[in-house]
Design a protein around this motif. Structure first.
Motif, short mmCIF file in Angstrom:
data_model
loop_
_atom_site.label_atom_id
_atom_site.label_comp_id
_atom_site.label_asym_id
_atom_site.label_seq_id
_atom_site.Cartn_x
_atom_site.Cartn_y
_atom_site.Cartn_z
N UNK A 119 7.68 -12.14 22.31
CA UNK A 119 7.07 -10.81 22.37
C UNK A 119 6.63 -10.39 20.96
N UNK A 120 5.69 -9.49 20.93
CA UNK A 120 5.22 -8.98 19.64
C UNK A 120 6.25 -8.04 19.03
N UNK A 121 6.17 -7.92 17.71
CA UNK A 121 6.86 -6.86 17.00
C UNK A 121 5.82 -6.27 16.07
N UNK A 122 5.54 -4.99 16.26
CA UNK A 122 4.57 -4.28 15.42
C UNK A 122 5.35 -3.52 14.36
N UNK A 123 5.12 -3.91 13.10
CA UNK A 123 5.83 -3.35 11.96
C UNK A 123 4.88 -2.46 11.18
N UNK A 124 5.20 -1.19 11.10
CA UNK A 124 4.39 -0.26 10.32
C UNK A 124 5.01 -0.16 8.94
N UNK A 125 4.23 -0.54 7.94
CA UNK A 125 4.73 -0.55 6.57
C UNK A 125 3.85 0.33 5.69
N UNK A 126 4.41 0.84 4.60
CA UNK A 126 3.63 1.68 3.69
C UNK A 126 2.53 0.88 3.00
N UNK A 127 1.50 1.58 2.59
CA UNK A 127 0.40 0.95 1.86
C UNK A 127 0.91 0.37 0.54
N UNK A 128 0.37 -0.79 0.17
CA UNK A 128 0.80 -1.45 -1.08
C UNK A 128 0.47 -0.64 -2.32
N UNK A 129 -0.56 0.18 -2.25
CA UNK A 129 -0.98 0.93 -3.45
C UNK A 129 -0.18 2.21 -3.68
N UNK A 130 0.83 2.44 -2.83
CA UNK A 130 1.67 3.62 -3.02
C UNK A 130 1.09 4.89 -2.44
N UNK A 131 -0.09 4.80 -1.85
CA UNK A 131 -0.69 5.99 -1.23
C UNK A 131 0.09 6.36 0.03
N UNK A 132 -0.29 7.45 0.65
CA UNK A 132 0.43 7.94 1.83
C UNK A 132 0.14 7.12 3.08
N UNK A 133 -0.80 6.18 3.01
CA UNK A 133 -1.19 5.43 4.19
C UNK A 133 -0.18 4.37 4.61
N UNK A 134 -0.35 3.87 5.81
CA UNK A 134 0.47 2.78 6.35
C UNK A 134 -0.47 1.80 7.04
N UNK A 135 0.05 0.63 7.34
CA UNK A 135 -0.68 -0.30 8.19
C UNK A 135 0.31 -1.02 9.09
N UNK A 136 -0.21 -1.57 10.18
CA UNK A 136 0.63 -2.27 11.16
C UNK A 136 0.45 -3.76 11.00
N UNK A 137 1.56 -4.44 10.86
CA UNK A 137 1.57 -5.89 10.76
C UNK A 137 2.17 -6.43 12.06
#
Length: 160
Positions: free
Chosen positions: A49-67
């Motif tokens: 099954x998938x695992x969707x991991x939401x992690x903070x943006x690498x640049x330290x901004x407030x954004x996130x992305x899903x891996x």
């Protein structure tokens, strides 16, 4: 042939049983309460099954992305593995998380991520230190959360 690159967290010793720490580790709905590197995770923990991991943006901004990764090993309370599968062309990453008993009420935790594929070296140059910092932060946060919860008596009688 590409070279493999491994990122490994610090190893923390936790004053709580391995089984209890495992339950904290896989309590994904509670990640926003304590996990600084994976602020959200969604999975059933079923193999494949998938695992969707939401992690903070690498640049330290407030954004996130899903891996998105895929569950490969669930061996409570010792080993959890997931990998990127075919999600990222030219990069393959395998994440392992290990909980080792050190006695009936103590254990250790560490995590590794092995990167391989055509772009593994480039990814490591750009993101390796960020991943290492994130893994170290997770190890320390897991220790703090598990010890705090374990020290708190419950109606079920868990705790020291």
């Amino acid at each position: 042939m590409s070279e493999s690159h491994i990122v490994e967290s610090v190893t923390v010793e936790i004053e709580a049983p391995a089984r209890f720490v495992w339950e904290v580790l896989v309590d994904y709905p509670r990640y926003p309460e304590w996990n600084p590197y994976t602020v959200r995770a969604e999975t059933t923990l079923a193999i494949g099954d998938r695992i969707d991991l939401t992690v903070p943006a690498m640049d330290g901004s407030a954004g996130t992305f899903v891996n998105r990764e895929y569950i490969r090993i669930v061996d409570p309370p010792h080993h959890l593995r997931y990998d990127t599968g075919d999600e990222l062309p030219g990069i393959f990453a395998v994440r392992d998380q290990w909980i080792e008993p050190l006695g009936p009420r103590r254990c250790s935790y560490r995590t590794t991520d092995t990167f391989s594929g055509e772009y593994a070296g480039q990814v490591m140059r750009q993101a390796g230190p960020w991943v290492k910092d994130g893994f170290d932060a997770v190890a320390r946060a897991l220790k703090e959360r598990a010890e705090r919860l374990w020290a708190r008596p419950t109606d079920a009688g868990q705790g020291p």
